[in-house]
Design an enzyme around this catalytic site. Sequence first.
Site, PDB file in Angstrom:
ATOM      1  N   LYS A  84      -0.677  10.804 -17.791  1.00 25.12           N
ATOM      2  CA  LYS A  84      -0.614   9.950 -18.975  1.00 25.12           C
ATOM      3  C   LYS A  84       0.758   9.277 -19.043  1.00 25.12           C
ATOM      4  CE  LYS A  84      -1.626  10.254 -23.944  1.00 25.12           C
ATOM      5  NZ  LYS A  84      -1.988  11.180 -25.046  1.00 25.12           N
TER       6      LYS A  84
ATOM      7  N   GLU B 285     -14.646  18.629 -34.327  1.00 30.32           N
ATOM      8  CA  GLU B 285     -14.618  18.647 -35.788  1.00 30.32           C
ATOM      9  C   GLU B 285     -15.664  19.578 -36.384  1.00 30.32           C
ATOM     10  OE1 GLU B 285     -12.801  14.834 -34.399  1.00 30.32           O
ATOM     11  OE2 GLU B 285     -14.633  15.948 -33.933  1.00 30.32           O
TER      12      GLU B 285
ATOM     13  N   ARG C 274     -18.671  13.434 -38.441  1.00 31.45           N
ATOM     14  CA  ARG C 274     -19.282  14.296 -37.426  1.00 31.45           C
ATOM     15  C   ARG C 274     -19.600  15.683 -37.968  1.00 31.45           C
ATOM     16  NH1 ARG C 274     -17.228  13.968 -31.482  1.00 31.45           N
ATOM     17  NH2 ARG C 274     -18.163  11.960 -31.040  1.00 31.45           N
TER      18      ARG C 274
END
Length: 595
Positions: free
Chosen positions: A245, A326, A354
């Site tokens: 990254k 979640e 969600r």
Amino acid sequence: MPRLEDIRGPEDLRALSPHAARALASQIRRLLVDTCTVTGGHLGPNLGVVELSIALHRVFDSPRDTILWDTGHQAYIHKILTGRTEALATLRQTGGMSGYPCRAESEHDVIENSHASTALSWADGLARAHAVRGVSDRAVVAVVGDGALTGGMAWEALNNIAAAPERPVVVVLNDNGRSYAPTAGAIAGHLADLRAGDAPGALFESLGLAYAGPVDGHDIEAVETALHAAVALRKPVVVHCVTEKGRGHLPAEQDETDRFHAVRAASAKKAAGTPSWTSVFGRELADLAAGRPDVVALTAAMLDPTGLSEFARRHPERVIDVGIAEQHAVTAAAGLALGGVHPVVALYATFLNRAFDQLLMDVALHRAPVTFVLDRAGVTGDDGPSHNGMWDLSLLNLVPGLRLAAPRDATTLRRALREAVACDDGPTALRFPKGASGDDIPAVETFAGIDVLHRGEQPDVLLVSVGAMAATCLEVADRLAAQGVGVTVVDPRWVKPVAPELVGLALEHRLVATVEDNGRVGGVGAHIAQALSDAGAAVPVRVFGIPQRFLDHGSRSDVLEANALTPRHLTHALLESLPSGWQARQGATASLAVG
């Protein structure tokens, strides 16, 4: 040497030599850094997938072959390679290029996804459709960030993909050890073992998936070789690509705090002002927890974005990162409450969608004292339709026994948080927008927990302000006062349940209007209108909010303007709502409409 501006589509890319393709990667990185530092955007993730994206578009024939991105914030290079280099300069701006795949932009953008763990289900469904229709000459490719594998939906999809070896799906696992932050859980540990060669393919092969890797995701030729081999297998296969990254931008490579995951626009960096809503919450929760050893905090792979970094620093044993999961976070919070602690679940408002079933059936049904703190509520703007938190007030109004606060400024946020955590007989929630908290807006009086922000000379209009819309409502009151209309502006602070005293106050006025940056259907305004109807009140109610449609990306101010949630629009609409015989006249309406 190739020029980036000459790449108008994947066919131009496939014509390049391997050496030329590598040279193109350097140009793309320079463009990403130069652009994102001006427009803002997800810099770190895209710097990490430059070579991987090039290899994908050299091997596969998009859009005939379908390439799905999970999450969509790593698709900037995909956009560049599919003819949108010039549009990158308008990234996340009103009318410009979206920061996520966008079907209106290009046929190469197949799905619109800004959250994780969904692409494998899309891929499974598409592969099944190909099988039903007898299509065998098109590839289905899902590029999945390692963080996406912390979400349960990804494993539901893999369970189905692996069960059908006759349906080929190429799963490209982009493994950089991080999602928003270091990837959480046992899956991260297994991927680390794979990278080290300690358990090559064990988990995936045990499910029946072929496994290739680990492959250096920054070696274009190595990735191309692995992808060609995966296609030749004609079965579901995981191609494990190891990437870095922030690759190629030293500040991002050396960053351990994920400040370069998503960078702010240059204009935002220059703007000084009040603390962000997020930082106010984070500091207050950490302070509160110092005196409440039973308070724990949960995050779904977003420790810093939701403001929990200070809590983690001061109370490391009481912060839980569940990964991008979640649903698990919410039911685990119910379990924590059952065990005698008070969980605070910090999420973006749009991501609570969600976990609605878990909130309803696991938290509310059990009257679990869980506090939900919803960041990025209302209009978030530049992140686009899937990030606008315009659903939370409507969804939360459906939940029996839940108490809901919408603070208008930093002071009322701090107060609401402490009040919420003090509740021990059911769930609570508070929501606030993205950005600076703004100046505090004092109440001129308070009764029954309702703050009166302004009282007009006569009780013509009761204007109910929800959360961060308070400053807008006060300006509307000033504009109406100039036209001889008396306005009382109130902030209920706790908008659910509707206080009986608010109903009583409404009965003293000739018109009630509510203003919220949530969808109009089922929001606070609708809830207040229902309460008035239940009380047999005949006072008319105007509900101002967001139309029930997906909003294009743009600045918060631009989105509010486009949806008539500005002082000018609201004043004009209220003047038109006044019955004849009131002080306001058509002439005033006309002059104000252009003001």
